[in-house]
Design a protein around this motif. Sequence first.
Motif, mmCIF file in Angstrom:
data_model
loop_
_atom_site.group_PDB
_atom_site.id
_atom_site.type_symbol
_atom_site.label_atom_id
_atom_site.label_comp_id
_atom_site.label_asym_id
_atom_site.label_seq_id
_atom_site.Cartn_x
_atom_site.Cartn_y
_atom_site.Cartn_z
ATOM 1 N N LEU A 90 -3.843 -10.344 -4.612
ATOM 2 C CA LEU A 90 -4.108 -9.160 -3.785
ATOM 3 C C LEU A 90 -5.318 -8.370 -4.273
ATOM 4 O O LEU A 90 -5.854 -7.544 -3.542
ATOM 5 C CB LEU A 90 -2.870 -8.248 -3.749
ATOM 6 C CG LEU A 90 -1.636 -8.852 -3.088
ATOM 7 C CD1 LEU A 90 -0.462 -7.902 -3.190
ATOM 8 C CD2 LEU A 90 -1.916 -9.222 -1.643
ATOM 9 N N GLN A 91 -5.755 -8.623 -5.489
ATOM 10 C CA GLN A 91 -6.916 -7.918 -6.027
ATOM 11 C C GLN A 91 -8.236 -8.466 -5.518
ATOM 12 O O GLN A 91 -9.284 -7.903 -5.795
ATOM 13 C CB GLN A 91 -6.900 -7.973 -7.556
ATOM 14 C CG GLN A 91 -5.728 -7.270 -8.166
ATOM 15 C CD GLN A 91 -5.681 -7.447 -9.675
ATOM 16 O OE1 GLN A 91 -6.466 -8.199 -10.265
ATOM 17 N NE2 GLN A 91 -4.761 -6.740 -10.314
ATOM 18 N N LEU A 98 -4.477 -3.938 1.414
ATOM 19 C CA LEU A 98 -4.294 -2.791 2.303
ATOM 20 C C LEU A 98 -3.053 -2.905 3.208
ATOM 21 O O LEU A 98 -2.286 -1.942 3.313
ATOM 22 C CB LEU A 98 -5.556 -2.551 3.135
ATOM 23 C CG LEU A 98 -5.544 -1.296 4.002
ATOM 24 C CD1 LEU A 98 -5.396 -0.045 3.135
ATOM 25 C CD2 LEU A 98 -6.795 -1.213 4.843
ATOM 26 N N PRO A 99 -2.804 -4.059 3.850
ATOM 27 C CA PRO A 99 -1.584 -4.140 4.669
ATOM 28 C C PRO A 99 -0.311 -3.903 3.860
ATOM 29 O O PRO A 99 0.617 -3.256 4.331
ATOM 30 C CB PRO A 99 -1.617 -5.563 5.234
ATOM 31 C CG PRO A 99 -3.026 -6.004 5.121
ATOM 32 C CD PRO A 99 -3.605 -5.280 3.958
ATOM 33 N N PHE A 100 -0.283 -4.399 2.627
ATOM 34 C CA PHE A 100 0.891 -4.194 1.782
ATOM 35 C C PHE A 100 1.027 -2.728 1.374
ATOM 36 O O PHE A 100 2.138 -2.196 1.303
ATOM 37 C CB PHE A 100 0.826 -5.092 0.542
ATOM 38 C CG PHE A 100 1.082 -6.529 0.851
ATOM 39 C CD1 PHE A 100 2.376 -6.992 1.041
ATOM 40 C CD2 PHE A 100 0.039 -7.429 0.965
ATOM 41 C CE1 PHE A 100 2.619 -8.327 1.335
ATOM 42 C CE2 PHE A 100 0.267 -8.754 1.255
ATOM 43 C CZ PHE A 100 1.563 -9.208 1.445
ATOM 44 N N ALA A 101 -0.094 -2.082 1.110
ATOM 45 C CA ALA A 101 -0.055 -0.663 0.739
ATOM 46 C C ALA A 101 0.440 0.190 1.909
ATOM 47 O O ALA A 101 1.306 1.056 1.747
ATOM 48 C CB ALA A 101 -1.441 -0.201 0.281
ATOM 49 N N GLY A 104 4.074 -0.602 2.535
ATOM 50 C CA GLY A 104 4.877 -0.076 1.433
ATOM 51 C C GLY A 104 5.087 1.424 1.524
ATOM 52 O O GLY A 104 6.203 1.919 1.344
ATOM 53 N N VAL A 105 4.019 2.150 1.827
ATOM 54 C CA VAL A 105 4.132 3.611 1.953
ATOM 55 C C VAL A 105 5.039 3.978 3.125
ATOM 56 O O VAL A 105 5.922 4.835 2.992
ATOM 57 C CB VAL A 105 2.731 4.257 2.104
ATOM 58 C CG1 VAL A 105 2.834 5.712 2.531
ATOM 59 C CG2 VAL A 105 1.952 4.146 0.804
ATOM 60 N N THR A 106 4.851 3.332 4.261
ATOM 61 C CA THR A 106 5.677 3.664 5.426
ATOM 62 C C THR A 106 7.134 3.276 5.198
ATOM 63 O O THR A 106 8.044 4.014 5.587
ATOM 64 C CB THR A 106 5.135 2.989 6.700
ATOM 65 O OG1 THR A 106 5.081 1.577 6.510
ATOM 66 C CG2 THR A 106 3.758 3.520 7.072
ATOM 67 N N ALA A 107 7.376 2.134 4.551
ATOM 68 C CA ALA A 107 8.757 1.721 4.268
ATOM 69 C C ALA A 107 9.422 2.692 3.300
ATOM 70 O O ALA A 107 10.586 3.062 3.486
ATOM 71 C CB ALA A 107 8.777 0.301 3.700
ATOM 72 N N LEU A 108 8.694 3.133 2.280
ATOM 73 C CA LEU A 108 9.271 4.089 1.330
ATOM 74 C C LEU A 108 9.521 5.456 1.972
ATOM 75 O O LEU A 108 10.532 6.101 1.667
ATOM 76 C CB LEU A 108 8.359 4.233 0.109
ATOM 77 C CG LEU A 108 8.399 3.072 -0.871
ATOM 78 C CD1 LEU A 108 7.389 3.265 -1.985
ATOM 79 C CD2 LEU A 108 9.797 2.884 -1.441
ATOM 80 N N ILE A 191 4.282 1.267 12.388
ATOM 81 C CA ILE A 191 3.085 1.107 11.545
ATOM 82 C C ILE A 191 3.326 0.007 10.515
ATOM 83 O O ILE A 191 2.454 -0.827 10.259
ATOM 84 C CB ILE A 191 2.706 2.442 10.871
ATOM 85 C CG1 ILE A 191 2.177 3.429 11.916
ATOM 86 C CG2 ILE A 191 1.676 2.223 9.769
ATOM 87 C CD1 ILE A 191 2.030 4.839 11.407
ATOM 88 N N SER A 192 4.522 -0.007 9.933
ATOM 89 C CA SER A 192 4.858 -1.041 8.948
ATOM 90 C C SER A 192 4.822 -2.430 9.580
ATOM 91 O O SER A 192 4.273 -3.375 9.000
ATOM 92 C CB SER A 192 6.251 -0.767 8.357
ATOM 93 O OG SER A 192 6.572 -1.738 7.409
ATOM 94 N N ILE A 193 5.387 -2.558 10.776
ATOM 95 C CA ILE A 193 5.355 -3.846 11.483
ATOM 96 C C ILE A 193 3.915 -4.252 11.778
ATOM 97 O O ILE A 193 3.522 -5.405 11.557
ATOM 98 C CB ILE A 193 6.187 -3.779 12.780
ATOM 99 C CG1 ILE A 193 7.680 -3.641 12.467
ATOM 100 C CG2 ILE A 193 5.944 -5.009 13.649
ATOM 101 C CD1 ILE A 193 8.535 -3.345 13.670
ATOM 102 N N SER A 194 3.114 -3.321 12.249
ATOM 103 C CA SER A 194 1.712 -3.614 12.561
ATOM 104 C C SER A 194 0.951 -4.053 11.308
ATOM 105 O O SER A 194 0.141 -4.983 11.363
ATOM 106 C CB SER A 194 1.031 -2.375 13.149
ATOM 107 O OG SER A 194 1.665 -2.004 14.357
#
Length: 198
Positions: A90-91, A98-101, A104-108, A191-194
Amino acid sequence: MGFEMALTALAESGLSRASVLAPLHVLSYSALLGAELYQTFIMTKVCYESLPRSAFTTVQKRLFPIYFRGQAAFLLLTAVTVPPHGPLTLQSGMDSWLPFAVAGVTALLNLLIYGPRTRQIMVDRIHQGLIYLLVKSRASANFEVVSFSNRDLERREGRKRGSPAQPTDDMMRLNREFYRNHAMSIHLNLISISAMIW
């Protein structure tokens, strides 16, 4: 650290990291996206249309915490198993992480803030409706046990136009809070799904 040691042991056994991570990644990503799409577009709609309101509320308040925890866990598993080098992959660039970030933020946010708020307000609305029905029963000098019905609660909440019952200020406040938090939860989930489809 344990994950890296496990990958090192697998590499020493003759299997490459990519050959181990790729199937795990596909499975975790499939489970994540499948669960998100099923819960969001099928399960919720079918339950809403098929169940009485009280049963729908009970199912949702029990199902969504499990869904939000599962979403966060599968997202983490998907990020950890990105081939060929796991999270180090991912680095490689912003388009990788970015998609994971975002997801992750929306899921949390849904797991820790908006999901619990929405669930609590949903319960408070039911209690407010029950209090109204109890007061209404005592005021009429009819001390029979009042059964809780969806129709009475809908009238109490002002859901049906032309209904003689008007919602109290408390119920209107709870409705506003519920709609605001529920809308935020829905948008965060979309947003998380997208982000995962991106």
